[in-house]
Design an enzyme around this catalytic site. Structure first.
Site, PDB file in Angstrom:
ATOM      1  N   CYS A 285      -3.154   5.544   9.219  1.00 48.05           N
ATOM      2  CA  CYS A 285      -3.378   7.069   9.841  1.00 48.05           C
ATOM      3  C   CYS A 285      -4.874   7.111  10.201  1.00 48.05           C
ATOM      4  O   CYS A 285      -5.494   8.041   9.953  1.00 48.05           O
ATOM      5  CB  CYS A 285      -2.998   8.113   8.382  1.00 48.05           C
TER       6      CYS A 285
ATOM      7  N   ASP B 223      -2.882  -6.575  -5.666  1.00 49.45           N
ATOM      8  CA  ASP B 223      -3.918  -6.315  -4.548  1.00 49.45           C
ATOM      9  C   ASP B 223      -3.218  -7.120  -3.350  1.00 49.45           C
ATOM     10  O   ASP B 223      -2.841  -8.133  -3.512  1.00 49.45           O
ATOM     11  CB  ASP B 223      -5.036  -7.283  -4.810  1.00 49.45           C
TER      12      ASP B 223
ATOM     13  N   ASP C   9       1.167  -0.139   5.287  1.00 50.90           N
ATOM     14  CA  ASP C   9       0.554   0.967   5.671  1.00 50.90           C
ATOM     15  C   ASP C   9      -0.896   0.739   5.180  1.00 50.90           C
ATOM     16  O   ASP C   9      -1.239   1.141   4.043  1.00 50.90           O
ATOM     17  CB  ASP C   9       1.141   2.292   5.232  1.00 50.90           C
TER      18      ASP C   9
ATOM     19  N   PRO D 117       1.707   7.338  -2.065  1.00 47.26           N
ATOM     20  CA  PRO D 117       2.404   8.065  -3.046  1.00 47.26           C
ATOM     21  C   PRO D 117       3.813   7.679  -3.027  1.00 47.26           C
ATOM     22  O   PRO D 117       4.503   8.538  -3.633  1.00 47.26           O
ATOM     23  CB  PRO D 117       2.014   9.446  -2.854  1.00 47.26           C
TER      24      PRO D 117
ATOM     25  N   ASP E  69       1.112  -1.419  -4.712  1.00 42.73           N
ATOM     26  CA  ASP E  69      -0.141  -0.719  -4.434  1.00 42.73           C
ATOM     27  C   ASP E  69      -1.233  -1.161  -5.318  1.00 42.73           C
ATOM     28  O   ASP E  69      -1.065  -1.345  -6.578  1.00 42.73           O
ATOM     29  CB  ASP E  69      -0.135   1.038  -4.501  1.00 42.73           C
TER      30      ASP E  69
ATOM     31  N   GLY F 172       6.082   7.872   0.079  1.00 45.49           N
ATOM     32  CA  GLY F 172       6.745   8.747   0.858  1.00 45.49           C
ATOM     33  C   GLY F 172       7.787   7.850   1.748  1.00 45.49           C
ATOM     34  O   GLY F 172       8.612   8.126   1.852  1.00 45.49           O
ATOM     35  N   LYS F 173       6.973   6.575   2.017  1.00 46.34           N
ATOM     36  CA  LYS F 173       7.809   5.708   3.034  1.00 46.34           C
ATOM     37  C   LYS F 173       8.752   4.766   2.187  1.00 46.34           C
ATOM     38  O   LYS F 173       9.711   4.180   2.642  1.00 46.34           O
ATOM     39  CB  LYS F 173       6.678   4.663   3.925  1.00 46.34           C
TER      40      LYS F 173
ATOM     41  N   CYS G 214       0.712  -1.158   0.091  1.00 44.23           N
ATOM     42  CA  CYS G 214      -0.014  -0.193   0.101  1.00 44.23           C
ATOM     43  C   CYS G 214       0.977   1.319  -0.160  1.00 44.23           C
ATOM     44  O   CYS G 214       1.004   2.136   0.792  1.00 44.23           O
ATOM     45  CB  CYS G 214      -0.946   0.104   1.040  1.00 44.23           C
ATOM     46  N   ALA G 215       1.718   1.192  -1.027  1.00 46.37           N
ATOM     47  CA  ALA G 215       2.941   2.108  -0.825  1.00 46.37           C
ATOM     48  C   ALA G 215       2.573   3.536  -1.423  1.00 46.37           C
ATOM     49  O   ALA G 215       3.439   4.639  -0.869  1.00 46.37           O
ATOM     50  CB  ALA G 215       4.212   1.410  -1.698  1.00 46.37           C
TER      51      ALA G 215
END
Length: 428
Positions: free
Chosen positions: A374, A302, A321, A256, A276, A258-259, A253-254
């Site tokens: 988040c 997926d 994430d 945009p 993603d 940032g991580k 789930c990468a």
């Protein structure tokens, strides 16, 4: 560039979010391309501001109008909200706010309603004091939908008002200094030279909070990859993931990215796979990698079906994430309050559990999985990890929380990061 009526554009954008369930991050950029650079910021301020204070503006309209605008007149409802917002929450002179808002009726081809809009806004000006005093005694004052307020009260009986208050603030601007170019302190000195101030974070070694938000092109070395815009709490993932050179690491789930890029700044020799489900958002992962001069393998896939995108590969570390309600980042995306529904929370918790179960077999024995969201809601966070630990004998919790309440929960704060949750799991 033809002069556009920003008030009518803002009204149409808010209508698309509230009535059609569209995300502001999809609706706003195409509109901003139609206006001058100077006007882009005001258009954004009007859209974000109306969505931030929607409960208040809706309440005022109901007080001042005997019947709601419906059908093709509906955009006028939101145009009046834009007028209220300017009068209440901006420094735009009232006469200018009124004139431009009334003129907005022409831009949306409703010139016959100019008198109505003008009348409602002037009536508000006359009654403003008593209306606001009455509003302050209602539950609407917290500017949240009631389902979300109820969940916050249940999860945080002592802190729910602080969380709601933080969600309604403008967010601080956090940056991540690229340690491969500068130490944080060296970059802070460059920032000071360019006339700006920044503050460090006690817990996250690469994080800098700007005293005043600034456009990225004003930041020293942004184009050269010296610094990235990323919230402090999101940077906290690296504290628990602790990536090492030479390891195989999955960022799931990468988008945009940032991580993904933070992993590679901490461990430039790691082999990173960024996955993603959203093909469109993956383009931003490529953009971030390119600007920072970093390399990762990027795939669309997926999270519930890892065999499709990694075969039987085993990873040393996995950062998940997870898709979530995003209730910890409402101050950055005020449309979340109006796009989410109460029923979404159980559906998201189910999806998170499926991804966790699917990806766990791809973690090497002795490997680390960091689960992050988040969100501030326990169903997606500590309750999710409690249930996972119960059904997964090979998983144990490390350094994040207690077996009774697993994971660490950050809550949004004015000088802190966003609402964020982490749990570090080790595979036996």
């Amino acid at each position: 560039m033809k002069k556009q009526n920003l008030r009518s554009m803002a009204a149409q954008a808010v209508e698309q979010v509230v009535e059609q369930g569209q995300s502001l991050s999809n609706v706003l950029p195409p509109l901003q391309q139609k206006v001058s650079d100077k006007d882009k910021a005001l258009l954004q301020e009007l859209c974000f501001g109306v969505l931030r204070t929607l409960s208040q503006l809706e309440w005022l309209i109901n007080k001042l109008m005997s019947r709601p605008m419906t059908g093709k007149q509906r955009t006028v409802h939101y145009l009046i909200m834009v007028g209220f917002y300017q009068l209440l929450h901006t420094r735009i002179p009232p006469h200018a706010a009124l004139a431009e808002t009334v003129e907005g009726a022409v831009a949306i081809k409703r010139p016959q309603l100019k008198g109505l809009i003008n009348g409602v806004l002037r009536q508000f000006q006359r009654q403003q004091e008593e209306l606001l005093a009455e509003f302050a005694r209602t539950e609407n004052q917290y500017l949240h939908p009631s389902w979300l307020l109820n969940r916050l009260k249940k999860a945080y009986p002592q802190q729910w008002q602080d969380i709601a208050g933080a969600n309604n603030q403008r967010p601080p601007m956090w940056l991540r200094v690229n340690r491969n170019h500068h130490t944080r302190d060296a970059w802070l000195a460059l920032l000071k030279e360019s006339g700006m101030n920044g503050f460090t974070h006690d817990a996250y070694p690469d994080a800098v909070r700007l005293e005043t938000p600034a456009p990225v092109h004003a930041l020293p070395g942004f184009e050269e990859g010296w610094v990235t815009v990323q919230d402090a709490s999101a940077q906290g993932c690296m504290t628990w993931l602790e990536p090492q050179n030479g390891e195989q690491i999955l960022d799931l789930c990468a988008a945009p990215g940032g991580k993904t890029t933070h992993i590679l700044e901490v461990a430039p020799q790691a082999s990173v796979l960024a996955v993603d489900v959203d093909e469109q958002r993956l383009s931003r992962v490529y953009d971030n990698l390119k600007r920072l001069g970093l390399k990762a393998q990027v795939k669309q896939g997926d999270g519930r079906k890892p065999a499709e995108w990694c075969g039987d590969t085993q990873f040393d570390r996995i950062l998940l994430d997870a898709p979530c309600s995003a209730t910890g980042v409402i101050r950055r995306h005020p449309d979340i309050k109006w796009l989410r529904r109460d029923r979404d929370i159980n559906e998201l918790a189910q999806l998170q559990a499926e991804i966790l179960d699917a990806v766990w077999p791809h973690l090497k024995s002795g490997g680390t999985l960091v689960y992050a969201t988040c969100s501030v809601l326990p169903e997606e966070n500590c309750q999710q990890i409690t249930a996972f630990l119960k059904r997964t004998p090979s998983a144990s919790l490390h350094g994040t929380g207690t077996p009774e309440r697993p994971g660490l929960q950050n809550l949004p704060g004015a000088e802190e990061g966003d609402g964020f949750f982490y749990a570090k799991l080790i595979k036996e």
